[in-house]
Write an enzyme that holds these catalytic residues in place. Sequence first.
Site, PDB file in Angstrom:
ATOM      1  N   SER A  67     -68.385 -13.036  21.002  1.00 25.93           N
ATOM      2  CA  SER A  67     -67.726 -12.393  19.916  1.00 25.93           C
ATOM      3  C   SER A  67     -67.182 -11.110  20.781  1.00 25.93           C
ATOM      4  O   SER A  67     -67.650 -10.797  21.584  1.00 25.93           O
ATOM      5  CB  SER A  67     -68.691 -11.791  19.083  1.00 25.93           C
ATOM      6  OG  SER A  67     -68.272 -10.743  18.055  1.00 25.93           O
TER       7      SER A  67
ATOM      8  N   TYR B 159     -77.401  -9.623  17.549  1.00 22.64           N
ATOM      9  CA  TYR B 159     -76.348 -10.407  17.367  1.00 22.64           C
ATOM     10  C   TYR B 159     -75.426 -10.102  18.823  1.00 22.64           C
ATOM     11  O   TYR B 159     -74.980 -11.156  19.410  1.00 22.64           O
ATOM     12  CB  TYR B 159     -75.463 -10.270  16.379  1.00 22.64           C
ATOM     13  CG  TYR B 159     -74.307 -11.058  16.228  1.00 22.64           C
ATOM     14  CD1 TYR B 159     -74.236 -12.440  15.792  1.00 22.64           C
ATOM     15  CD2 TYR B 159     -72.852 -10.482  16.526  1.00 22.64           C
ATOM     16  CE1 TYR B 159     -73.083 -12.977  15.816  1.00 22.64           C
ATOM     17  CE2 TYR B 159     -71.820 -11.311  16.453  1.00 22.64           C
ATOM     18  CZ  TYR B 159     -71.926 -12.512  16.120  1.00 22.64           C
ATOM     19  OH  TYR B 159     -70.787 -13.301  15.808  1.00 22.64           O
TER      20      TYR B 159
HETATM   21  N1  NAP Z   1     -66.014 -14.759  11.663  1.00 20.72           N
HETATM   22  C1  NAP Z   1     -65.935 -13.966  12.798  1.00 20.72           C
HETATM   23  O1  NAP Z   1     -65.263 -12.752  12.535  1.00 20.72           O
HETATM   24  C2  NAP Z   1     -66.424 -14.144  14.336  1.00 20.72           C
HETATM   25  C3  NAP Z   1     -66.481 -13.130  15.105  1.00 20.72           C
HETATM   26  C4  NAP Z   1     -66.677 -13.443  16.392  1.00 20.72           C
HETATM   27  C5  NAP Z   1     -67.447 -14.478  16.477  1.00 20.72           C
HETATM   28  N2  NAP Z   1     -67.701 -15.513  15.695  1.00 20.72           N
HETATM   29  C6  NAP Z   1     -68.400 -16.502  16.247  1.00 20.72           C
HETATM   30  O2  NAP Z   1     -67.861 -17.790  15.646  1.00 20.72           O
HETATM   31  C7  NAP Z   1     -68.991 -18.894  15.321  1.00 20.72           C
HETATM   32  C8  NAP Z   1     -68.683 -19.344  13.990  1.00 20.72           C
HETATM   33  O3  NAP Z   1     -68.552 -18.247  13.079  1.00 20.72           O
HETATM   34  P1  NAP Z   1     -67.940 -18.460  11.621  1.00 20.72           P
HETATM   35  O4  NAP Z   1     -67.539 -17.221  10.988  1.00 20.72           O
HETATM   36  O5  NAP Z   1     -66.915 -19.649  11.638  1.00 20.72           O
HETATM   37  O6  NAP Z   1     -69.458 -18.840  10.841  1.00 20.72           O
HETATM   38  P2  NAP Z   1     -69.280 -19.640   9.309  1.00 20.72           P
HETATM   39  O7  NAP Z   1     -68.239 -19.682   8.485  1.00 20.72           O
HETATM   40  O8  NAP Z   1     -70.760 -18.983   8.763  1.00 20.72           O
HETATM   41  O9  NAP Z   1     -69.925 -21.025   9.568  1.00 20.72           O
HETATM   42  C9  NAP Z   1     -70.986 -21.336  10.431  1.00 20.72           C
HETATM   43  C10 NAP Z   1     -71.152 -22.818  10.483  1.00 20.72           C
HETATM   44  O10 NAP Z   1     -72.472 -23.058  11.255  1.00 20.72           O
HETATM   45  C11 NAP Z   1     -73.172 -23.726  10.311  1.00 20.72           C
HETATM   46  N3  NAP Z   1     -74.520 -23.340  10.603  1.00 20.72           N
HETATM   47  C12 NAP Z   1     -75.073 -22.041  10.181  1.00 20.72           C
HETATM   48  N4  NAP Z   1     -76.410 -21.934  10.467  1.00 20.72           N
HETATM   49  C13 NAP Z   1     -76.735 -23.156  10.898  1.00 20.72           C
HETATM   50  C14 NAP Z   1     -78.029 -23.657  11.486  1.00 20.72           C
HETATM   51  N5  NAP Z   1     -79.036 -22.880  11.492  1.00 20.72           N
HETATM   52  N6  NAP Z   1     -78.005 -24.829  12.026  1.00 20.72           N
HETATM   53  C15 NAP Z   1     -76.925 -25.763  12.006  1.00 20.72           C
HETATM   54  N7  NAP Z   1     -75.712 -25.236  11.576  1.00 20.72           N
HETATM   55  C16 NAP Z   1     -75.682 -23.981  10.864  1.00 20.72           C
HETATM   56  C17 NAP Z   1     -72.785 -23.627   9.001  1.00 20.72           C
HETATM   57  O11 NAP Z   1     -72.902 -24.882   8.103  1.00 20.72           O
HETATM   58  P3  NAP Z   1     -74.313 -24.712   7.131  1.00 20.72           P
HETATM   59  O12 NAP Z   1     -74.445 -23.553   6.398  1.00 20.72           O
HETATM   60  O13 NAP Z   1     -74.232 -25.819   6.204  1.00 20.72           O
HETATM   61  O14 NAP Z   1     -75.308 -25.162   8.235  1.00 20.72           O
HETATM   62  C18 NAP Z   1     -71.380 -23.597   9.227  1.00 20.72           C
HETATM   63  O15 NAP Z   1     -70.690 -24.828   9.291  1.00 20.72           O
HETATM   64  C19 NAP Z   1     -70.171 -18.093  15.390  1.00 20.72           C
HETATM   65  O16 NAP Z   1     -70.728 -18.393  16.769  1.00 20.72           O
HETATM   66  C20 NAP Z   1     -69.901 -16.633  15.183  1.00 20.72           C
HETATM   67  O17 NAP Z   1     -70.917 -15.981  16.135  1.00 20.72           O
HETATM   68  C21 NAP Z   1     -67.219 -15.143  14.408  1.00 20.72           C
END
Ligand code: NAP
Length: 304
Positions: free
Chosen positions: A187, A200
Amino acid sequence: MDFLDVFFVWLGAAVVVFYGIKMSSFVKMFHPRFWFPQPASFFKSMGEWAVVTGGSDGIGRAYSFELARRGLNVVILSRTKDKLHRVALEIEESTGQKVKVIVANFTEDDIYDQIEEKLKGLNIGVLVNNVGTLPSYIPSKFLQTEDLTQQIAQVINCNVKALVKMCKIFLPGMEMRRKGVILNLSSGIACVPCPMYTMYSSSKVFVERFSQGLQAEYKEKGIVIQAVAPFGVSTAMIGYQRPNMVTLTAEDFVRTSLEYLKVGDKTYGGICHTVLGWLVQTVPKKILHSDRMQDSFLEYVKKR
Ligand SMILES: NC(=O)c1ccc[n+]([C@@H]2O[C@H](COP(=O)([O-])OP(=O)(O)OC[C@H]3O[C@@H](n4cnc5c(N)ncnc54)[C@H](OP(=O)(O)O)[C@@H]3O)[C@@H](O)[C@H]2O)c1
Ligand SMILES: *[C@@H]1O[C@H](CO)[C@@H](O)[C@H](O)[C@H]1NC(C)=O
Ligand SMILES: *[C@@H]1O[C@H](CO)[C@@H](O)[C@H](O)[C@H]1NC(C)=O
């Protein structure tokens, strides 16, 4: 010339060279296809399958689609069966690639034998370690985190342990075939110590150091390992903030970040987030970590 003159001349030259190199690598980011070319078939040439953790939503879902579009079959893993099947169907229908789903809760410890068993024998060329949890979108101090005990397990298991375990499962095959790509989602806020998101952001520092160390160990084996560190991407994790120049859609983010695969062991995934990373790093810690800054940050996020 006395000593001081010589000293300042060399210091000046060093500064010019340092920023010159920095600037030129930044300028290259405007033409990724020219400077970091990869043939259209690059991802497909890595192997038949891609594995994406947390592949049913947000950034992971966008990676799954994009890799399928580039000719790979995809395995997606997350907790929710319905969501997985829905996304699998969408990918299959729109790209014609095969999709496997595995229901797995990365907060748990004992899921990895099952994953290894189910994927035995597949030629896996791309691994996207995407699963990650943010304890709370509303910033909060460590002890004030809701359900702290549970959140500790979530952050350590999903953000740290899942990455290491998945690499242990899939790296040997890549090493044997002498090719592969591993992307680990870090991140942007890991670039400085980040109060109010302490757990985090430090879990993401682990992601980066681990990736960079492994890249050095395995680059000779033809394996590309990169930590991808976006700032805002409009997904459930950040409450679907409206996309704009700074907050990207998951699809746009994934498409641009894949063009930067060859830049090195870490990328912010785009020009805007790279600039943001610099800006954040230039703010003096004294200001960034002051109580007043933390309070106004809290107010700002709450309002949005
Ligand atoms: N969005 C941002 O602005 C941002 C910025 C920097 C970095 N990131 C990073 O990018 C990555 C993805 O983020 P995102 O924003 O795409 O998140 P998201 O939209 O919340 O999606 C998370 C995904 O992971 C699954 N998941 C969550 N907890 C889980 C668990 N305990 N076991 C198995 N699957 C799980 C969820 O499906 P289920 O709930 O069905 O399990 C979903 O498919 C993360 O590593 C995050 O830290 C995001
Ligand atoms: C995932 O595992 C954790 C820890 O065992 C548990 O608290 C949580 O309820 C599980 N989530 C789902 C959706 O199964
Ligand atoms: C991703 O993490 C795995 C281990 O978990 C490591 O082998 C790999 O080098 C990392 N890649 C990047 C790009 O950080």
